[in-house]
Design an enzyme around this catalytic site. Structure first.
Site, PDB file in Angstrom:
ATOM      1  N   ASP A 192      33.048  25.287 101.733  1.00  0.00           N
ATOM      2  CA  ASP A 192      34.057  24.239 101.867  1.00  0.00           C
ATOM      3  C   ASP A 192      34.881  24.101 100.585  1.00  0.00           C
ATOM      4  OD1 ASP A 192      32.152  23.143 100.217  1.00  0.00           O
ATOM      5  OD2 ASP A 192      31.703  21.417 101.482  1.00  0.00           O
ATOM      6  N   SER A 193      34.498  24.873  99.550  1.00  0.00           N
ATOM      7  CA  SER A 193      35.306  24.920  98.334  1.00  0.00           C
ATOM      8  C   SER A 193      36.698  25.478  98.606  1.00  0.00           C
ATOM      9  CB  SER A 193      34.610  25.778  97.267  1.00  0.00           C
ATOM     10  OG  SER A 193      34.252  27.044  97.799  1.00  0.00           O
ATOM     11  N   ASP A 231      29.830  27.129 105.684  1.00  0.00           N
ATOM     12  CA  ASP A 231      29.537  25.796 105.159  1.00  0.00           C
ATOM     13  C   ASP A 231      29.846  24.734 106.211  1.00  0.00           C
ATOM     14  OD1 ASP A 231      28.426  24.620 102.939  1.00  0.00           O
ATOM     15  OD2 ASP A 231      30.077  25.118 101.596  1.00  0.00           O
ATOM     16  N   LYS A 260      25.227  26.409 106.185  1.00  0.00           N
ATOM     17  CA  LYS A 260      24.681  25.721 105.014  1.00  0.00           C
ATOM     18  C   LYS A 260      25.114  24.270 105.069  1.00  0.00           C
ATOM     19  CE  LYS A 260      26.610  25.903 100.870  1.00  0.00           C
ATOM     20  NZ  LYS A 260      26.700  24.473 100.472  1.00  0.00           N
ATOM     21  N   GLU A 262      24.445  20.249 102.959  1.00  0.00           N
ATOM     22  CA  GLU A 262      24.000  19.631 101.719  1.00  0.00           C
ATOM     23  C   GLU A 262      23.044  18.474 101.988  1.00  0.00           C
ATOM     24  OE1 GLU A 262      27.317  18.457  99.370  1.00  0.00           O
ATOM     25  OE2 GLU A 262      28.196  20.459  99.283  1.00  0.00           O
ATOM     26  N   GLU A 329      22.024  23.706  92.693  1.00  0.00           N
ATOM     27  CA  GLU A 329      23.245  23.627  91.884  1.00  0.00           C
ATOM     28  C   GLU A 329      23.082  22.656  90.729  1.00  0.00           C
ATOM     29  OE1 GLU A 329      28.100  22.960  92.267  1.00  0.00           O
ATOM     30  OE2 GLU A 329      26.848  22.994  94.065  1.00  0.00           O
TER      31      GLU A 329
END
Length: 809
Positions: A192-193, A231, A260, A262, A329
């Site tokens: 999502d970056s 993501d 993925k 979070e 991270e």
């Protein structure tokens, strides 16, 4: 007493790269070496090893016996055996333009070799940089990668069990995905970056599910072998139902292999639901960019024992929920290492040290793919290592494109399309346009094969009006007064001028006086000198009625007085002496004012001085020409560029010569102001100092210098010459100061390169033939003046040394 043997060593520079230097720094005084420490007689293919930095790993190996620290020889214990004893082989060719520039400035103390510059492709690609093979390590990355199978979860698990680190990179489109695949990446994360790196948004929370699906699908088209991970964007997994539905969309529509998301304990139940739906999941804990406020912002996580325990518990919960891997991270190295050792699934670190099972970085960060701000790249997180500076390279390429469009050097003939002349004439006729009725030039059957050195057609002649401010008596002197002209010098430029002058309307009798015996015999036997050009991709030839001889007495056997001479021999001592003697023989048969136009390169008065010694006391006119040509074969000269020919004088003879040169298609112009002519002379010197040595070193036609990799090198040469010119009082035509002069000189040089792009410079031809060059009259003149003025010109000095090393000793 015999001199000491020459021994070169590889000296380590700040940053780890090496530079080749003599072991004894004063060796150039004791042994036959150049001033830069290069022995006379050094082979051409070995010269570049002195002019460029050597790779870090190669320098480390040669200095310490290994490319890896753990295998480095124990130098404190000479008896200790080095467990790493590889064989090595390397070969060298010409240095890349950027490496020649960087190593020259580095050697002169102008700064350290920077990773930010890193212009060198050290293990392959154009330019032939050093290629090294150390043991079984093959650094040739341009080879096609070996075919491999699609990576799935079993392969990831097996690699983790065997202790082999896992590699992951982000990608957002098909080309990037394909590059990562070819590089051998294990996993690709469509992160999502992309909201920040690609879409220009300020946070990762703004990207939508539809946008993620779109980019996932793009990556899947380019990457066929890595495990693809999509993501889950913010808001797409607030509930288990949402998570399963959106994860399935990434798999089905985005063509991902896994997803993925979070979070730790708070999302464990959601992870279990997605896994139970048959969708593989990677967890993400530590710093979670979608919810930075919950963890104190974009800062290091797990700095206290309590915070570290929370991360550890999050990891255990994700493992129990069925995640097959976890991203850690911004976690301290020691904590990440302990968590990795406690888990049965792999960890992927980003800012978590090298104790994790693998690593991931954002693609744009690691290759420097972003615009610069005031020439400086943005500040990156500490955990990012920048492996390249692609943004700067792209920006330079775009600037080059804009420049070539503005100069109309792009598109060139190789990027354009043509049609038969007959069809073009019909088209013009239908539109009522004028059709060129000039008879076509004769096509020589023996020379119809395309010359590989000629890539573009001849540029059309540009008319330069000659000022006519003379009195009526002077105005009577015109080109008709020239009944006989002698061109001294039978090289490419002398042959070009002779042919063009002989083909002009009401042309005078033109003699070519040359010691090139075979060339002269060919012209005499055929009764003509052939003048060629490339027009619309075809080689067209026109015969010129030029008389050729190597005996100056033959020129005036017909008793017709000589009205003028043009000197176009190389500015070398021997060539000047021979030409001056011939001019001395002609002097008695020349009409007053016995005008001689000197169009040699450089600033020296050697020819005039030699001519006076030989008995010539006539009028010397100084000029400069930007015409270009190559002597393609005996009796055949090809015009490859059509720049101006400028004459400086207020003499009526100069006016007549300028008119004759102009009307012959050689773009004659007259300058009567000394300051203006000095500016033109220096402008041509700058172009010669750039074009001649660079084309000779890299063995390329002039047009190759328009490529972006040469621009920094060209700019530095121009800057150095402009600095000397400025110290001597030469001013720019549109402003004062060194910078204005350098800017004007750079623009002029690029225009000359463009106008002569199909030409092979005389210095390049001389180096190919193994004869002396004019480098001492060009760059050598700049160096001598710089030394006298106390100005540094390190790159010009390097070019002089390098070209001199290529000349016969």
């Amino acid at each position: 007493m015999s001199s000491s043997p020459f021994i070169a060593i590889l000296k380590r520079l700040p940053g780890g790269k090496g530079i080749k230097v003599p072991r004894n720094s004063s060796l150039h005084v004791q042994a036959p070496c150049k001033q830069n420490g290069i022995p006379n007689g050094t082979r051409t293919d070995n010269l570049c090893t002195y002019f460029r930095p050597w790779p870090k790993h190669f320098t480390t190996f040669l200095n310490y016996g290994s490319t890896r620290p753990e295998l480095t020889r124990n130098w404190s214990n000479p008896s200790a055996q080095n467990v790493y004893s590889p064989t090595r082989a390397f070969s060298t060719t010409a240095p890349s333009p950027s490496s020649l520039l960087n190593s020259t400035l580095l050697a002169q103390g102008h700064g350290e070799s920077s990773e930010d510059l890193d212009p060198l492709n050290l293990y392959g690609g154009r330019g032939g940089e050093i290629r090294a093979e150390i043991g079984n390590e093959n650094n040739n990355h341009n080879k096609k990668p070996a075919s491999r199978k699609k990576i799935g979860l079993p392969a990831i698990a097996e690699k983790h069990r065997s202790g082999n680190p896992l590699t992951m990179i982000t990608a957002y489109d098909a080309p990037t995905g394909g590059l990562a695949d070819r590089a051998g990446m294990d996993m690709i994360l469509v992160g999502d970056s992309l909201s920040m790196t690609v879409m220009g948004l300020s946070t990762t929370t703004q990207v939508t599910m539809e946008e993620m699906v779109h980019h996932c699908r793009c990556v899947s088209r380019g990457a066929k072998h890595p495990l693809l991970v999509g993501d889950m964007p913010f808001g797409s997994y607030l509930t288990s139902d949402d998570a399963v539905r959106n994860a399935a969309k990434l798999i089905k529509e985005g063509r991902m292999d896994a997803v993925k998301l979070e979070g730790g304990k708070r999302v464990a139940k959601i992870v279990r639901s997605v896994v139970d739906a048959g969708i593989p999941v990677i967890g993400h804990i530590g710093l979670t960019p979608q919810t930075p406020a919950n963890s104190g912002g974009f800062v290091l996580q797990g700095k206290t024992s309590e915070a570290a325990m929370n991360i550890y518990e999050d990891a255990l919960e994700l493992q129990r929920a069925g995640a097959f891997a976890i991203v850690l991270e911004m976690v301290p190295t020691a904590i990440a290492k302990i968590i990795t050792e406690k888990l049965q699934i792999p960890t992927i670190g980003i800012g978590a040290g090298n104790g994790t099972s693998g690593q991931v970085l954002v693609f744009h960060d690691m290759i420097g793919y972003f615009p610069t701000s005031d020439g400086e790249p943005p500040k990156l997180p500490r955990f990012v290592k920048r492996y390249a500076s692609v943004g700067q390279t792209i920006e330079a390429a775009l600037r080059k494109y804009c420049e070539e469009v503005h100069l109309r050097s792009f598109p060139g003939p190789s990027n354009s399309f043509s049609l038969p002349q007959k069809e073009l004439d019909v088209f013009k006729q239908k539109l009522g346009l004028e059709i060129d009725t000039k008879p076509p030039m004769i096509l020589s059957p023996s020379n119809t094969q395309s010359n590989p050195g000629i890539m573009t057609p001849l540029y059309p002649s540009v008319t330069h009006l000659v000022p006519n401010k003379q009195e009526s008596k002077d105005a009577e002197i015109s080109k008709e007064t020239f009944r006989k002209l002698v061109v001294i010098g039978g090289g490419s430029m002398g042959s070009l001028f002779a042919a063009k002058l002989a083909l002009s309307k009401d042309a005078p009798q033109v003699w070519l006086l040359s010691n090139h015996e075979k060339h002269v015999r060919q012209i005499r036997s055929s009764g003509k000198l052939l003048l060629g050009a490339i027009v619309n991709g075809k080689e067209l030839i026109e015969p010129a009625p030029v008389r050729a001889t190597s005996n100056p007495a033959e020129v005036f056997e017909d008793k017709v007085p000589i009205d003028g001479a043009i000197v176009l021999v190389k500015n070398l001592p021997h060539a000047n002496a021979v030409a001056a003697k011939r001019l001395g023989v002609l002097a008695s048969s020349m009409r007053d004012p016995r005008a001689v136009l000197n169009l040699q390169n450089g600033f020296s008065d050697d020819f005039a001085n030699e001519s006076k010694k030989a008995g010539f006391d006539g009028l010397f006119l100084r000029g400069v020409t930007s015409q270009s040509a190559i002597l393609q074969s005996l009796g055949l000269v090809m015009q490859t560029g059509n720049g101006p020919t400028t004459i400086f004088s207020d003499s009526p003879a100069a006016l007549g010569l300028a008119r004759l040169i102009q009307e012959s298609g050689l773009n004659g112009e007259l300058i009567q102001g000394k300051e203006d002519f000095q500016r033109v002379l220096w402008r041509k010197l700058v172009a010669n100092c750039v074009i001649n040595p660079l084309t000779a070193i890299y063995n390329v036609p002039n047009g190759e210098l328009m490529k972006s990799e040469f621009l920094p090198l060209i700019q530095q040469i121009v800057f150095e010459v402009a600095r000397v010119a400025s110290e001597l009082g030469i001013k720019s035509s549109f402003g004062n100061g060194e910078e204005s002069l350098a800017e004007e000189s750079l623009k002029s040089t690029l225009e000359i390169i463009k106008a002569t792009d199909i030409n092979t410079s005389s210095m390049c031809c001389d180096v190919r033939r193994g004869v002396s060059t004019e480098v001492n009259s060009l760059n050598g003149f700049v160096v001598r003046e710089a030394n006298r003025l106390g100005v540094g010109v390190p790159l010009n000095q390097r070019l002089v040394d390098l070209i001199s090393s290529l000349e016969p000793q």
